[in-house]
Design a protein around this motif. Structure first.
Motif, PDB file in Angstrom:
ATOM      1  N   ARG A 172       0.825  -1.203   0.000  1.00  0.00           N
ATOM      2  CA  ARG A 172       0.000   0.000   0.000  1.00  0.00           C
ATOM      3  C   ARG A 172       0.863   1.257   0.000  1.00  0.00           C
ATOM      4  NH1 ARG A 172      -3.704   2.642  -2.146  1.00  0.00           N
ATOM      5  NH2 ARG A 172      -4.930   4.041  -0.841  1.00  0.00           N
ATOM      6  N   LEU A 173       2.011   1.217   0.683  1.00  0.00           N
ATOM      7  CA  LEU A 173       2.901   2.369   0.711  1.00  0.00           C
ATOM      8  C   LEU A 173       3.524   2.602  -0.659  1.00  0.00           C
ATOM      9  CD1 LEU A 173       3.005   3.633   3.553  1.00  0.00           C
ATOM     10  CD2 LEU A 173       2.799   1.160   3.751  1.00  0.00           C
ATOM     11  N   LEU A 174       3.886   1.539  -1.356  1.00  0.00           N
ATOM     12  CA  LEU A 174       4.421   1.661  -2.709  1.00  0.00           C
ATOM     13  C   LEU A 174       3.357   2.189  -3.667  1.00  0.00           C
ATOM     14  CD1 LEU A 174       6.337  -1.733  -2.784  1.00  0.00           C
ATOM     15  CD2 LEU A 174       7.418   0.512  -2.956  1.00  0.00           C
ATOM     16  N   GLU A 175       2.129   1.689  -3.532  1.00  0.00           N
ATOM     17  CA  GLU A 175       1.043   2.109  -4.425  1.00  0.00           C
ATOM     18  C   GLU A 175       0.728   3.586  -4.281  1.00  0.00           C
ATOM     19  OE1 GLU A 175      -1.243  -2.239  -4.273  1.00  0.00           O
ATOM     20  OE2 GLU A 175      -2.029  -0.526  -3.150  1.00  0.00           O
ATOM     21  N   GLN A 176       0.931   4.138  -3.091  1.00  0.00           N
ATOM     22  CA  GLN A 176       0.650   5.556  -2.856  1.00  0.00           C
ATOM     23  C   GLN A 176       1.837   6.459  -3.174  1.00  0.00           C
ATOM     24  OE1 GLN A 176      -1.964   6.400   0.769  1.00  0.00           O
ATOM     25  NE2 GLN A 176      -1.011   4.474   1.315  1.00  0.00           N
ATOM     26  N   GLY A 177       3.010   5.866  -3.391  1.00  0.00           N
ATOM     27  CA  GLY A 177       4.194   6.679  -3.662  1.00  0.00           C
ATOM     28  C   GLY A 177       4.829   7.240  -2.411  1.00  0.00           C
ATOM     29  N   ALA A 178       4.688   6.550  -1.262  1.00  0.00           N
ATOM     30  CA  ALA A 178       5.296   7.021  -0.012  1.00  0.00           C
ATOM     31  C   ALA A 178       6.811   6.889  -0.104  1.00  0.00           C
ATOM     32  CB  ALA A 178       4.768   6.208   1.168  1.00  0.00           C
ATOM     33  N   VAL A 179       7.520   8.008   0.064  1.00  0.00           N
ATOM     34  CA  VAL A 179       8.977   7.982  -0.027  1.00  0.00           C
ATOM     35  C   VAL A 179       9.573   7.443   1.271  1.00  0.00           C
ATOM     36  CG1 VAL A 179      11.048   9.352  -0.440  1.00  0.00           C
ATOM     37  CG2 VAL A 179       8.925   9.905  -1.649  1.00  0.00           C
ATOM     38  N   ALA A 180       9.089   7.927   2.419  1.00  0.00           N
ATOM     39  CA  ALA A 180       9.510   7.418   3.725  1.00  0.00           C
ATOM     40  C   ALA A 180       8.261   7.045   4.511  1.00  0.00           C
ATOM     41  CB  ALA A 180      10.336   8.457   4.480  1.00  0.00           C
ATOM     42  N   TRP A 181       8.384   6.064   5.415  1.00  0.00           N
ATOM     43  CA  TRP A 181       7.192   5.606   6.132  1.00  0.00           C
ATOM     44  C   TRP A 181       7.591   4.807   7.358  1.00  0.00           C
ATOM     45  CZ3 TRP A 181       6.477   0.261   6.436  1.00  0.00           C
ATOM     46  CH2 TRP A 181       7.278  -0.496   5.582  1.00  0.00           C
ATOM     47  N   ALA A 182       6.621   4.615   8.242  1.00  0.00           N
ATOM     48  CA  ALA A 182       6.846   3.818   9.453  1.00  0.00           C
ATOM     49  C   ALA A 182       5.520   3.265   9.934  1.00  0.00           C
ATOM     50  CB  ALA A 182       7.493   4.653  10.556  1.00  0.00           C
ATOM     51  N   TRP A 183       5.571   2.050  10.516  1.00  0.00           N
ATOM     52  CA  TRP A 183       4.391   1.476  11.152  1.00  0.00           C
ATOM     53  C   TRP A 183       4.164   2.148  12.497  1.00  0.00           C
ATOM     54  CZ3 TRP A 183       2.123  -0.797   7.471  1.00  0.00           C
ATOM     55  CH2 TRP A 183       2.740  -1.708   6.620  1.00  0.00           C
ATOM     56  N   LEU A 184       2.886   2.245  12.892  1.00  0.00           N
ATOM     57  CA  LEU A 184       2.506   2.782  14.201  1.00  0.00           C
ATOM     58  C   LEU A 184       1.903   1.723  15.116  1.00  0.00           C
ATOM     59  CD1 LEU A 184       0.933   6.145  13.069  1.00  0.00           C
ATOM     60  CD2 LEU A 184       2.773   5.961  14.743  1.00  0.00           C
ATOM     61  N   GLY A 185       1.110   0.813  14.542  1.00  0.00           N
ATOM     62  CA  GLY A 185       0.447  -0.195  15.364  1.00  0.00           C
ATOM     63  C   GLY A 185      -0.198  -1.255  14.512  1.00  0.00           C
ATOM     64  N   ARG A 186      -0.687  -2.322  15.156  1.00  0.00           N
ATOM     65  CA  ARG A 186      -1.336  -3.417  14.457  1.00  0.00           C
ATOM     66  C   ARG A 186      -2.441  -3.988  15.333  1.00  0.00           C
ATOM     67  NH1 ARG A 186       0.299  -8.495  16.034  1.00  0.00           N
ATOM     68  NH2 ARG A 186      -0.097  -9.346  13.953  1.00  0.00           N
ATOM     69  N   GLY A 187      -3.534  -4.442  14.683  1.00  0.00           N
ATOM     70  CA  GLY A 187      -4.640  -5.007  15.431  1.00  0.00           C
ATOM     71  C   GLY A 187      -5.860  -5.191  14.556  1.00  0.00           C
ATOM     72  N   PRO A 188      -7.044  -5.412  15.154  1.00  0.00           N
ATOM     73  CA  PRO A 188      -8.274  -5.609  14.378  1.00  0.00           C
ATOM     74  C   PRO A 188      -8.625  -4.367  13.563  1.00  0.00           C
ATOM     75  CG  PRO A 188      -8.558  -6.245  16.685  1.00  0.00           C
ATOM     76  CD  PRO A 188      -7.261  -5.531  16.603  1.00  0.00           C
ATOM     77  N   LEU A 189      -9.418  -4.584  12.522  1.00  0.00           N
ATOM     78  CA  LEU A 189      -9.765  -3.505  11.602  1.00  0.00           C
ATOM     79  C   LEU A 189     -10.336  -2.292  12.305  1.00  0.00           C
ATOM     80  CD1 LEU A 189     -10.328  -2.180   8.875  1.00  0.00           C
ATOM     81  CD2 LEU A 189     -12.400  -3.583   8.685  1.00  0.00           C
ATOM     82  N   MET A 190     -11.365  -2.463  13.132  1.00  0.00           N
ATOM     83  CA  MET A 190     -12.021  -1.300  13.705  1.00  0.00           C
ATOM     84  C   MET A 190     -11.126  -0.576  14.703  1.00  0.00           C
ATOM     85  SD  MET A 190     -14.496  -1.230  11.813  1.00  0.00           S
ATOM     86  CE  MET A 190     -15.144   0.311  12.477  1.00  0.00           C
ATOM     87  N   ALA A 191     -10.240  -1.311  15.396  1.00  0.00           N
ATOM     88  CA  ALA A 191      -9.279  -0.656  16.282  1.00  0.00           C
ATOM     89  C   ALA A 191      -8.290   0.161  15.460  1.00  0.00           C
ATOM     90  CB  ALA A 191      -8.534  -1.696  17.115  1.00  0.00           C
ATOM     91  N   ALA A 192      -7.858  -0.379  14.316  1.00  0.00           N
ATOM     92  CA  ALA A 192      -6.951   0.364  13.444  1.00  0.00           C
ATOM     93  C   ALA A 192      -7.645   1.604  12.891  1.00  0.00           C
ATOM     94  CB  ALA A 192      -6.477  -0.530  12.303  1.00  0.00           C
ATOM     95  N   ARG A 193      -8.918   1.470  12.531  1.00  0.00           N
ATOM     96  CA  ARG A 193      -9.657   2.618  12.004  1.00  0.00           C
ATOM     97  C   ARG A 193      -9.830   3.695  13.070  1.00  0.00           C
ATOM     98  NH1 ARG A 193      -9.853   3.901   7.252  1.00  0.00           N
ATOM     99  NH2 ARG A 193     -11.205   2.334   6.334  1.00  0.00           N
ATOM    100  N   ARG A 194     -10.147   3.294  14.301  1.00  0.00           N
ATOM    101  CA  ARG A 194     -10.302   4.292  15.380  1.00  0.00           C
ATOM    102  C   ARG A 194      -8.975   5.001  15.658  1.00  0.00           C
ATOM    103  NH1 ARG A 194     -13.563   0.195  17.608  1.00  0.00           N
ATOM    104  NH2 ARG A 194     -11.892  -0.493  19.020  1.00  0.00           N
ATOM    105  N   THR A 195      -7.880   4.257  15.598  1.00  0.00           N
ATOM    106  CA  THR A 195      -6.569   4.869  15.807  1.00  0.00           C
ATOM    107  C   THR A 195      -6.248   5.857  14.694  1.00  0.00           C
ATOM    108  OG1 THR A 195      -5.805   2.842  16.888  1.00  0.00           O
ATOM    109  CG2 THR A 195      -4.125   4.390  16.151  1.00  0.00           C
ATOM    110  N   GLU A 196      -6.577   5.496  13.477  1.00  0.00           N
ATOM    111  CA  GLU A 196      -6.365   6.403  12.346  1.00  0.00           C
ATOM    112  C   GLU A 196      -7.102   7.718  12.570  1.00  0.00           C
ATOM    113  OE1 GLU A 196      -6.839   6.228   7.482  1.00  0.00           O
ATOM    114  OE2 GLU A 196      -8.368   5.289   8.752  1.00  0.00           O
ATOM    115  N   GLU A 197      -8.353   7.641  12.989  1.00  0.00           N
ATOM    116  CA  GLU A 197      -9.139   8.849  13.223  1.00  0.00           C
ATOM    117  C   GLU A 197      -8.574   9.652  14.395  1.00  0.00           C
ATOM    118  OE1 GLU A 197     -11.504   9.996  11.294  1.00  0.00           O
ATOM    119  OE2 GLU A 197     -11.172   8.283   9.973  1.00  0.00           O
ATOM    120  N   LEU A 198      -8.123   8.966  15.448  1.00  0.00           N
ATOM    121  CA  LEU A 198      -7.520   9.644  16.591  1.00  0.00           C
ATOM    122  C   LEU A 198      -6.304  10.447  16.158  1.00  0.00           C
ATOM    123  CD1 LEU A 198      -6.937  10.083  19.681  1.00  0.00           C
ATOM    124  CD2 LEU A 198      -5.630   7.928  19.573  1.00  0.00           C
TER     125      LEU A 198
END
Length: 296
Positions: free
Chosen positions: A123-149
């Motif tokens: 997904r990072l390659l598809e978007q053209g992200a030059v630099a990137w880092a993971w923040l967290g991992r878990g179930p979909l809705m927890a990841a979505r809530r974290t994204e919004e936070l």
């Protein structure tokens, strides 16, 4: 039987052009920086149907698609696609593990997003992200809530327009500065309260795609194709690729989303250069506004 272009595919971390042949499945043509590309669009642009769970369902009507559309889908297939879309929050029961990430595209251009863990960095390659880092991992809705936070607390968007991304690629700061900006935002995100308990935090390890994208010595992007047309040609020497964009040595950028749905063939003798409609790429403003992903 025809093979229809499906756009760029980042296969094993390297760019390739995807193809679909009804009844014959999918294949890919690897790309190499320095190679000459030349192709002509034949016939009409067709809907590619729906890609889901590693399988493509053909468009039942074989509908045509406008040349300037960002996706090679008819309205009916697009609606079906969105009905199973994580991005559209229509597939909340997805049982897979998801990852939250920070993606850096240029100075001041950082976004937060989520992707299925099984997809790795695709997904990072598809978007053209030059630099990137993971923040967290878990179930979909927890990841979505974290994204919004993180979006609300850090003031970062979940989308950045491709026009902004491509305008700055030839003039990026050095890798240490890119990593510093990502690491600083990662630290701010980690210090926030309110993360869902079911989301596992991931320590900061900044990765960089500059070499994969061929950004060293990339020419200033000067023009971008705006649509393919029947018998229209694209000709040039490939020097880089990022997200959906192919960068040519003469400053032309080919947004491969516009190639999807076309039958592409080798040009006949006498085709010397690009003959499809193009638009000039303006210089990036010093403080551009946040925009939504789109063609231009």
């Amino acid at each position: 039987m025809s093979w229809w272009c499906t756009g760029i595919r980042w296969k094993d971390g390297q760019p390739a052009i995807g193809w679909y042949g009804q009844g014959r499945g999918e294949r890919a043509s690897p790309l190499a920086y320095g190679q000459r590309l030349a192709f002509v669009a034949r016939g009409e642009r067709r809907c590619l149907g729906v890609w889901r769970a590693g399988k493509r369902t053909p468009c039942p009507t074989g509908a045509t698609v406008p040349g300037r559309a960002g996706r090679a889908q008819c309205p009916e297939c697009a609606r079906l696609d969105r009905s199973f879309s994580v991005a559209a929050d229509t597939n909340a029961a997805d049982p897979r593990t998801y990852r939250v990430y920070l993606a850096w595209f240029g100075p001041g251009m950082v976004k937060v997003g989520i992707t299925a863990e099984e997809r790795g960095r695709a997904r990072l390659l598809e978007q053209g992200a030059v630099a990137w880092a993971w923040l967290g991992r878990g179930p979909l809705m927890a990841a979505r809530r974290t994204e919004e936070l993180l979006r609300a607390a850090l003031g970062v968007p979940d989308r950045i327009a491709y026009a902004r991304k491509r305008a700055v690629r030839a003039h990026l700061p050095a890798a240490p500065e890119r990593a510093r900006e990502v690491a600083e935002l990662h630290a701010r995100a980690a210090a926030l309260t309110g993360w869902p308990d079911s989301l596992e935090r991931v320590g900061c390890e900044v990765a960089d795609h500059a070499d994969v994208f061929g950004l060293e010595g990339l020419p200033d992007p000067a023009r971008v194709i705006t649509e393919m047309v029947p018998d229209g040609a694209v000709v040039g020497r490939l020097v880089g690729a990022a997200g959906p964009d192919l960068h040519f040595a003469d400053g032309l950028v080919v947004d491969t989303r516009l190639l999807a749905g076309w039958e592409l063939a080798a040009p006949v003798d006498g085709v010397a250069g690009t003959s499809v409609p193009v638009a000039e790429i303006p210089s990036a403003p010093e403080h551009p506004p946040v925009e939504q992903d789109g063609l231009f």
